[in-house]
Design a protein around this motif. Sequence first.
Motif, short mmCIF file in Angstrom:
data_model
loop_
_atom_site.label_atom_id
_atom_site.label_comp_id
_atom_site.label_asym_id
_atom_site.label_seq_id
_atom_site.Cartn_x
_atom_site.Cartn_y
_atom_site.Cartn_z
N ALA A 1 1.96 4.05 0.89
CA ALA A 1 0.74 3.25 1.39
C ALA A 1 0.52 3.72 2.86
CB ALA A 1 0.79 1.88 1.30
N MET A 2 1.77 3.84 3.72
CA MET A 2 1.41 4.22 4.90
C MET A 2 1.21 5.78 4.96
SD MET A 2 1.98 1.87 7.12
CE MET A 2 2.11 2.63 8.62
N ALA A 3 1.84 6.37 4.49
CA ALA A 3 1.27 7.87 4.34
C ALA A 3 -0.07 8.13 3.86
CB ALA A 3 2.31 8.67 3.32
N LEU A 4 -0.59 7.41 3.04
CA LEU A 4 -1.94 7.53 2.64
C LEU A 4 -2.91 7.04 3.72
CD1 LEU A 4 -1.82 6.86 -1.08
CD2 LEU A 4 -2.23 8.98 -0.37
N SER A 5 -2.60 5.97 4.32
CA SER A 5 -3.36 5.27 5.48
C SER A 5 -3.23 6.37 6.62
CB SER A 5 -2.70 4.00 5.97
OG SER A 5 -3.16 3.37 7.05
N GLN A 6 -2.15 6.83 6.97
CA GLN A 6 -2.43 7.87 8.15
C GLN A 6 -3.06 9.32 7.71
OE1 GLN A 6 1.89 8.66 8.62
NE2 GLN A 6 2.08 6.58 9.79
N GLU A 7 -3.13 9.54 6.43
CA GLU A 7 -3.88 10.73 6.00
C GLU A 7 -5.35 10.40 5.93
OE1 GLU A 7 -4.68 14.48 5.00
OE2 GLU A 7 -2.67 13.88 5.60
N THR A 8 -5.62 9.08 5.29
CA THR A 8 -7.05 8.90 5.44
C THR A 8 -7.80 8.31 6.55
OG1 THR A 8 -6.77 6.72 4.47
CG2 THR A 8 -6.81 8.60 3.00
N GLY A 9 -6.83 7.93 7.36
CA GLY A 9 -7.39 7.20 8.38
C GLY A 9 -7.94 5.82 8.36
N ARG A 10 -7.54 5.41 7.11
CA ARG A 10 -8.08 3.75 6.50
C ARG A 10 -7.14 2.96 6.89
NH1 ARG A 10 -10.91 3.65 0.81
NH2 ARG A 10 -12.67 4.97 1.24
N PRO A 11 -7.15 1.83 7.61
CA PRO A 11 -6.41 0.86 8.12
C PRO A 11 -5.70 0.35 6.75
CG PRO A 11 -8.43 0.00 8.47
CD PRO A 11 -8.63 1.55 7.91
N LEU A 12 -4.31 -0.10 6.76
CA LEU A 12 -3.67 -0.37 5.70
C LEU A 12 -3.55 -2.24 5.92
CD1 LEU A 12 -1.85 -0.14 3.21
CD2 LEU A 12 0.24 0.37 4.69
N ILE A 13 -3.87 -2.81 4.93
CA ILE A 13 -3.51 -4.25 4.92
C ILE A 13 -2.79 -4.38 3.77
CG2 ILE A 13 -5.56 -4.98 6.28
CD1 ILE A 13 -7.01 -5.75 3.61
N SER A 14 -1.60 -5.53 3.77
CA SER A 14 -0.96 -5.72 2.65
C SER A 14 -1.20 -7.43 2.42
CB SER A 14 0.46 -5.50 2.76
OG SER A 14 0.90 -4.09 3.28
N HIS A 15 -1.08 -7.77 0.86
CA HIS A 15 -1.14 -8.93 0.70
C HIS A 15 0.01 -9.18 -0.73
CE1 HIS A 15 -4.08 -10.49 3.42
NE2 HIS A 15 -4.67 -9.30 3.08
N GLY A 16 0.50 -10.32 -0.49
CA GLY A 16 1.06 -10.67 -1.79
C GLY A 16 0.35 -11.32 -3.01
N ILE A 17 1.00 -11.00 -4.34
CA ILE A 17 0.11 -11.79 -5.27
C ILE A 17 -0.14 -13.20 -5.23
CG2 ILE A 17 0.27 -9.56 -6.70
CD1 ILE A 17 2.38 -12.04 -8.15
N GLY A 18 0.91 -13.97 -4.63
CA GLY A 18 0.69 -15.33 -4.64
C GLY A 18 -0.53 -15.83 -3.55
N GLU A 19 -1.17 -14.98 -2.80
CA GLU A 19 -2.33 -15.26 -2.17
C GLU A 19 -3.51 -15.33 -3.26
OE1 GLU A 19 -2.68 -13.37 1.70
OE2 GLU A 19 -0.84 -12.52 1.21
N SER A 20 -4.57 -16.26 -2.62
CA SER A 20 -5.64 -16.29 -3.53
C SER A 20 -6.44 -14.89 -3.56
CB SER A 20 -6.45 -17.47 -2.87
OG SER A 20 -7.96 -17.17 -3.45
N PRO A 21 -6.68 -14.21 -4.59
CA PRO A 21 -7.52 -12.98 -4.94
C PRO A 21 -8.66 -13.22 -4.07
CG PRO A 21 -6.45 -13.48 -6.98
CD PRO A 21 -6.15 -14.82 -5.87
N ASN A 22 -9.53 -14.17 -4.48
CA ASN A 22 -11.06 -14.26 -4.13
C ASN A 22 -10.88 -14.57 -2.56
OD1 ASN A 22 -12.39 -13.97 -6.32
ND2 ASN A 22 -12.05 -15.92 -6.97
#
Length: 176
Positions: A23-44
């Motif tokens: 994910a970090m490699a793709l974030s750096q390559e695309t210039g898109r910020p990376l955000i991470s969330h766990g599946i225990g959080e509310s999807p909506n």
Amino acid sequence: MTTGCLALVGTGPLPALLMHQAAMALSQETGRPLISHGIGESPNAVLSSCADSTCLLRLNGDAGRLHPSGGSWLSALADWRLPVLLLTPGESDGGVPGAAAAWVALCHQLGVPLIGITQLRGAWQTQARRRDGLPWCGWLPDAQHPQHQDGVTALGSRILNPQFTASARAAAAAQV
């Protein structure tokens, strides 16, 4: 609902460090910020907060697992029309776990706008990948592998191609 966000989803028990590095490699390559969330959080709640952003959303955990609030992360991604890139571990002999095909089928069943699937590490067997019929987007070998940056660059280009994500959304819409 449409977003500029792309969800990175593991196909089963993917080691957290392996997913983080990809994910970090793709974030750096695309210039898109990376955000991470766990599946225990509310999807909506999470998806509404990133609905208007252009980011990579890394989901930690089993996105197909039933969430206490109902449904699963994967079904929420389908509802929000959020494009998904599946990440699956590769094996040293060039094989991939059977879970990869199962996750692709589940995405199709739920109407998830599936960009495709990417193999992380392991040996890449072009002929085997063609034979299995899965929508492969490429291979990200280990960071020390001489083809690592080529894989990251190629996948980053696909992610940034607006026709690529638009066609995934259209294909998912046609399935519903």
